[in-house]
Design a protein around this motif. Sequence first.
Motif: not given
Length: 209
Positions: A165-172, A181-189
């Motif tokens: 968690a922390g900067g997960v977006k389409i290009d990362t 990772a077992k989970v990607a946490v997306a917020g602002g994206a």
Amino acid sequence: MELQVALDVVDLPSALTLANQVAEFVDILELGTPLVKSVGIGAVSAVKAAHPDKLVFVDLKTADAGELEAGLAFEAGADLVTVMGAADDDTVRGAVAAGRKYGKSVVADMITVTEGRVARIREVAKLGVSFVEIHAGLDEQARPGYTIATLLEDGRQAGVPFSIAGGVKIDTIGSVREAGAKVAVAGGAIYNATDPAAAAKELKKHATA
């Protein structure tokens, strides 16, 4: 890899609206800490009632009284609850005990742990948490030079189940998946997107590619 959306809003109607928009494309609905503080533990029950087929993740960031606080969230319908990875070991153990009682999961949130993070990840993993969230908060992400690559490298080195968690977006998100990772946490994206549903759909496609 599963996709988790952080409902980082501060009122229940907004949280439910966002959840309704993106639920089809995500695996886990996260109630952010500000939402729980603003609305109260009843927000957990409301989101779970609206989406009983989704895992509901409650980001309590518990720093003390682990069994008590985790128990409150599990009683309200949470499937996963966070305890601070920097907390006392007995706090983590208490939250894990509550998880066992309710048949639910506890996640150790590594926010604020920067020095010796890999070592602490390994320590808390041994305390019975389901996985560890390697997390850079919004304030850390705003600093010059921040990069998600540091989180990913720590995940690779730790050798235990982890989320990012922390900067997960389409290009990362591809890099998050490749790091194991077992989970990607997306917020602002997602919640800042013009079309949150479309953003979630695209992220999910890359999470499972």
